[in-house]
Design a protein around this motif. Structure first.
Motif, PDB file in Angstrom:
ATOM      1  N   GLN A  14       0.856  -1.185   0.000  1.00  0.00           N
ATOM      2  CA  GLN A  14       0.000   0.000   0.000  1.00  0.00           C
ATOM      3  C   GLN A  14       0.887   1.227   0.000  1.00  0.00           C
ATOM      4  OE1 GLN A  14      -2.330  -0.421   3.554  1.00  0.00           O
ATOM      5  NE2 GLN A  14      -0.625  -0.027   4.916  1.00  0.00           N
ATOM      6  N   CYS A  15       0.426   2.261  -0.683  1.00  0.00           N
ATOM      7  CA  CYS A  15       1.126   3.529  -0.666  1.00  0.00           C
ATOM      8  C   CYS A  15       1.006   4.093   0.750  1.00  0.00           C
ATOM      9  CB  CYS A  15       0.491   4.463  -1.692  1.00  0.00           C
ATOM     10  SG  CYS A  15       1.464   5.937  -2.077  1.00  0.00           S
ATOM     11  N   ASN A  16       2.043   4.784   1.199  1.00  0.00           N
ATOM     12  CA  ASN A  16       2.083   5.161   2.609  1.00  0.00           C
ATOM     13  C   ASN A  16       2.509   6.610   2.806  1.00  0.00           C
ATOM     14  OD1 ASN A  16       2.094   4.652   5.458  1.00  0.00           O
ATOM     15  ND2 ASN A  16       4.315   4.561   5.356  1.00  0.00           N
ATOM     16  N   ASP A  17       1.679   7.361   3.473  1.00  0.00           N
ATOM     17  CA  ASP A  17       2.060   8.662   4.014  1.00  0.00           C
ATOM     18  C   ASP A  17       2.472   9.696   2.963  1.00  0.00           C
ATOM     19  OD1 ASP A  17       2.214  10.252   6.291  1.00  0.00           O
ATOM     20  OD2 ASP A  17       4.367   9.911   6.516  1.00  0.00           O
ATOM     21  N   GLN A  33      -0.425  13.457  -1.418  1.00  0.00           N
ATOM     22  CA  GLN A  33      -0.453  14.039  -2.760  1.00  0.00           C
ATOM     23  C   GLN A  33      -0.498  12.951  -3.830  1.00  0.00           C
ATOM     24  OE1 GLN A  33       2.868  16.550  -3.726  1.00  0.00           O
ATOM     25  NE2 GLN A  33       1.991  17.175  -5.676  1.00  0.00           N
ATOM     26  N   TRP A  34       0.164  11.811  -3.595  1.00  0.00           N
ATOM     27  CA  TRP A  34       0.298  10.790  -4.634  1.00  0.00           C
ATOM     28  C   TRP A  34      -0.352   9.457  -4.304  1.00  0.00           C
ATOM     29  CZ3 TRP A  34       1.200  13.624  -8.450  1.00  0.00           C
ATOM     30  CH2 TRP A  34       2.098  14.687  -8.406  1.00  0.00           C
ATOM     31  N   CYS A  35      -0.609   9.179  -3.042  1.00  0.00           N
ATOM     32  CA  CYS A  35      -1.144   7.869  -2.651  1.00  0.00           C
ATOM     33  C   CYS A  35      -2.634   7.738  -2.941  1.00  0.00           C
ATOM     34  CB  CYS A  35      -0.913   7.613  -1.167  1.00  0.00           C
ATOM     35  SG  CYS A  35       0.817   7.326  -0.742  1.00  0.00           S
ATOM     36  N   LEU A  36      -3.029   6.519  -3.271  1.00  0.00           N
ATOM     37  CA  LEU A  36      -4.434   6.157  -3.415  1.00  0.00           C
ATOM     38  C   LEU A  36      -4.761   5.144  -2.313  1.00  0.00           C
ATOM     39  CD1 LEU A  36      -4.538   5.605  -7.293  1.00  0.00           C
ATOM     40  CD2 LEU A  36      -5.333   7.611  -6.022  1.00  0.00           C
ATOM     41  N   GLU A  78       3.384  -0.922 -14.361  1.00  0.00           N
ATOM     42  CA  GLU A  78       2.610   0.314 -14.256  1.00  0.00           C
ATOM     43  C   GLU A  78       1.153   0.104 -13.829  1.00  0.00           C
ATOM     44  OE1 GLU A  78       1.153   3.965 -17.104  1.00  0.00           O
ATOM     45  OE2 GLU A  78       3.095   3.053 -17.556  1.00  0.00           O
ATOM     46  N   PRO A  79       0.422  -0.885 -14.385  1.00  0.00           N
ATOM     47  CA  PRO A  79      -0.970  -1.056 -13.939  1.00  0.00           C
ATOM     48  C   PRO A  79      -1.087  -1.395 -12.448  1.00  0.00           C
ATOM     49  CG  PRO A  79      -0.622  -2.207 -16.012  1.00  0.00           C
ATOM     50  CD  PRO A  79       0.735  -1.771 -15.514  1.00  0.00           C
ATOM     51  N   ALA A  80      -0.132  -2.124 -11.903  1.00  0.00           N
ATOM     52  CA  ALA A  80      -0.159  -2.447 -10.467  1.00  0.00           C
ATOM     53  C   ALA A  80       0.126  -1.194  -9.642  1.00  0.00           C
ATOM     54  CB  ALA A  80       0.861  -3.543 -10.146  1.00  0.00           C
ATOM     55  N   PHE A  81       1.124  -0.415 -10.063  1.00  0.00           N
ATOM     56  CA  PHE A  81       1.480   0.828  -9.378  1.00  0.00           C
ATOM     57  C   PHE A  81       0.276   1.762  -9.312  1.00  0.00           C
ATOM     58  CE2 PHE A  81       3.038   5.216  -9.401  1.00  0.00           C
ATOM     59  CZ  PHE A  81       4.003   5.204  -8.395  1.00  0.00           C
ATOM     60  N   GLU A  82      -0.446   1.876 -10.440  1.00  0.00           N
ATOM     61  CA  GLU A  82      -1.567   2.812 -10.498  1.00  0.00           C
ATOM     62  C   GLU A  82      -2.773   2.367  -9.669  1.00  0.00           C
ATOM     63  OE1 GLU A  82      -1.790   3.364 -14.810  1.00  0.00           O
ATOM     64  OE2 GLU A  82      -1.083   5.416 -14.473  1.00  0.00           O
ATOM     65  N   GLN A  83      -2.707   1.188  -9.072  1.00  0.00           N
ATOM     66  CA  GLN A  83      -3.760   0.770  -8.139  1.00  0.00           C
ATOM     67  C   GLN A  83      -3.542   1.361  -6.752  1.00  0.00           C
ATOM     68  OE1 GLN A  83      -4.878  -3.475  -8.271  1.00  0.00           O
ATOM     69  NE2 GLN A  83      -3.699  -3.578 -10.174  1.00  0.00           N
ATOM     70  N   ILE A  84      -2.297   1.796  -6.460  1.00  0.00           N
ATOM     71  CA  ILE A  84      -2.010   2.338  -5.124  1.00  0.00           C
ATOM     72  C   ILE A  84      -1.493   3.767  -5.149  1.00  0.00           C
ATOM     73  CG2 ILE A  84      -1.637   0.081  -4.051  1.00  0.00           C
ATOM     74  CD1 ILE A  84       1.439   0.719  -4.236  1.00  0.00           C
ATOM     75  N   ALA A  85      -1.092   4.258  -6.337  1.00  0.00           N
ATOM     76  CA  ALA A  85      -0.531   5.616  -6.412  1.00  0.00           C
ATOM     77  C   ALA A  85      -0.837   6.237  -7.770  1.00  0.00           C
ATOM     78  CB  ALA A  85       0.980   5.573  -6.192  1.00  0.00           C
ATOM     79  N   LYS A  86      -0.785   7.545  -7.796  1.00  0.00           N
ATOM     80  CA  LYS A  86      -1.000   8.275  -9.045  1.00  0.00           C
ATOM     81  C   LYS A  86       0.255   8.197  -9.909  1.00  0.00           C
ATOM     82  CE  LYS A  86      -4.062  11.474  -6.669  1.00  0.00           C
ATOM     83  NZ  LYS A  86      -4.183  12.829  -6.120  1.00  0.00           N
ATOM     84  N   TYR A  87       0.040   8.109 -11.205  1.00  0.00           N
ATOM     85  CA  TYR A  87       1.123   7.998 -12.188  1.00  0.00           C
ATOM     86  C   TYR A  87       2.196   9.064 -11.966  1.00  0.00           C
ATOM     87  CZ  TYR A  87       3.374   8.061 -16.792  1.00  0.00           C
ATOM     88  OH  TYR A  87       4.291   8.043 -17.812  1.00  0.00           O
ATOM     89  N   ARG A  88       1.771  10.299 -11.780  1.00  0.00           N
ATOM     90  CA  ARG A  88       2.716  11.407 -11.646  1.00  0.00           C
ATOM     91  C   ARG A  88       3.529  11.357 -10.353  1.00  0.00           C
ATOM     92  NH1 ARG A  88       2.809  15.733 -14.910  1.00  0.00           N
ATOM     93  NH2 ARG A  88       1.342  15.722 -16.631  1.00  0.00           N
ATOM     94  N   GLY A  89       3.167  10.479  -9.437  1.00  0.00           N
ATOM     95  CA  GLY A  89       3.945  10.334  -8.204  1.00  0.00           C
ATOM     96  C   GLY A  89       5.353   9.844  -8.486  1.00  0.00           C
ATOM     97  N   GLY A  90       5.506   9.021  -9.515  1.00  0.00           N
ATOM     98  CA  GLY A  90       6.820   8.544  -9.922  1.00  0.00           C
ATOM     99  C   GLY A  90       7.444   7.547  -8.961  1.00  0.00           C
ATOM    100  N   ILE A 134       6.048   3.200   0.342  1.00  0.00           N
ATOM    101  CA  ILE A 134       5.042   2.147   0.499  1.00  0.00           C
ATOM    102  C   ILE A 134       5.297   1.375   1.781  1.00  0.00           C
ATOM    103  CG2 ILE A 134       4.687   1.826  -1.983  1.00  0.00           C
ATOM    104  CD1 ILE A 134       6.345  -0.853  -1.602  1.00  0.00           C
ATOM    105  N   GLN A 135       4.314   0.607   2.144  1.00  0.00           N
ATOM    106  CA  GLN A 135       4.444  -0.424   3.159  1.00  0.00           C
ATOM    107  C   GLN A 135       4.139  -1.731   2.455  1.00  0.00           C
ATOM    108  OE1 GLN A 135       1.650   0.896   6.196  1.00  0.00           O
ATOM    109  NE2 GLN A 135       3.402   1.329   7.510  1.00  0.00           N
ATOM    110  N   TYR A 136       4.877  -2.785   2.809  1.00  0.00           N
ATOM    111  CA  TYR A 136       4.646  -4.084   2.177  1.00  0.00           C
ATOM    112  C   TYR A 136       4.765  -5.188   3.209  1.00  0.00           C
ATOM    113  CZ  TYR A 136       9.580  -5.284   2.448  1.00  0.00           C
ATOM    114  OH  TYR A 136      10.831  -5.603   2.905  1.00  0.00           O
TER     115      TYR A 136
END
Length: 157
Positions: free
Chosen positions: A90-93, A96-99, A136-148, A152-154
């Motif tokens: 999951q995107c963490n903290d 601006q970029w986390c979903l 990229e499709p997996a990344f965009e499930q937890i963060a915005k594309y422009r976050g780069g 995360i926490q895993y």
């Protein structure tokens, strides 16, 4: 009249049921503690650039892995022993970029170090960093594309 044996059996079943419910609710069923890392993405919007890879799985679509895959940094890849491992992340903290939500990915590739770049500016996969270069499709499930690159926490799934 209820016998003592019947009552003991009923209490035993109730205790097992309660234990199972607690086990499910606490997440104590195989997932470890959350650990911190960072994630980037590669491979394009259809993840076609992620095919092949150091784990030798070839075409990830036909092998059943789909697009929820990631390349692991040296610290996580473990000389290939982590190939096929699943990670919940999951995107963490970073509001601006986390979903919200989590994604489960399979380790299918190695993210090589780039020692010519500093760890905090392009050398994301340099040891000793724990880093996931996600499709990229997996990344965009937890963060915005422009976050780069996002924190995360895993945990192992």
């Amino acid at each position: 009249m209820v016998s003592m044996r019947s009552m003991a059996q009923a209490m035993s079943i109730a205790l097992v049921s309660l234990s199972t419910i607690i086990w499910l609710l606490t997440g104590a069923h195989g997932y470890g503690d959350w650990e911190s890392a960072h994630a980037t993405f590669y491979g394009g919007s259809d993840a076609s650039g992620t095919m092949g890879g150091a784990c030798g799985y070839g075409n990830l679509y036909s092998q059943g892995y789909g697009t929820n895959t990631a390349a692991l940094s040296t610290a996580l890849f473990n000389d290939g022993l982590s190939c096929g491992a699943c990670y919940e992340m999951q995107c963490n903290d970073d509001p601006q970029w986390c979903l919200p939500g989590t994604v489960m990915v399979t380790a299918t590739n190695f993210c090589p170090p780039n020692n010519a770049l500093p760890n905090n500016d392009g050398g994301w996969c340099n040891p000793p960093l724990q880093h996931f270069d996600m499709a990229e499709p997996a990344f965009e499930q937890i963060a915005k594309y422009r976050g780069g690159i996002v924190p995360i926490q895993y945990r192992r799934g």
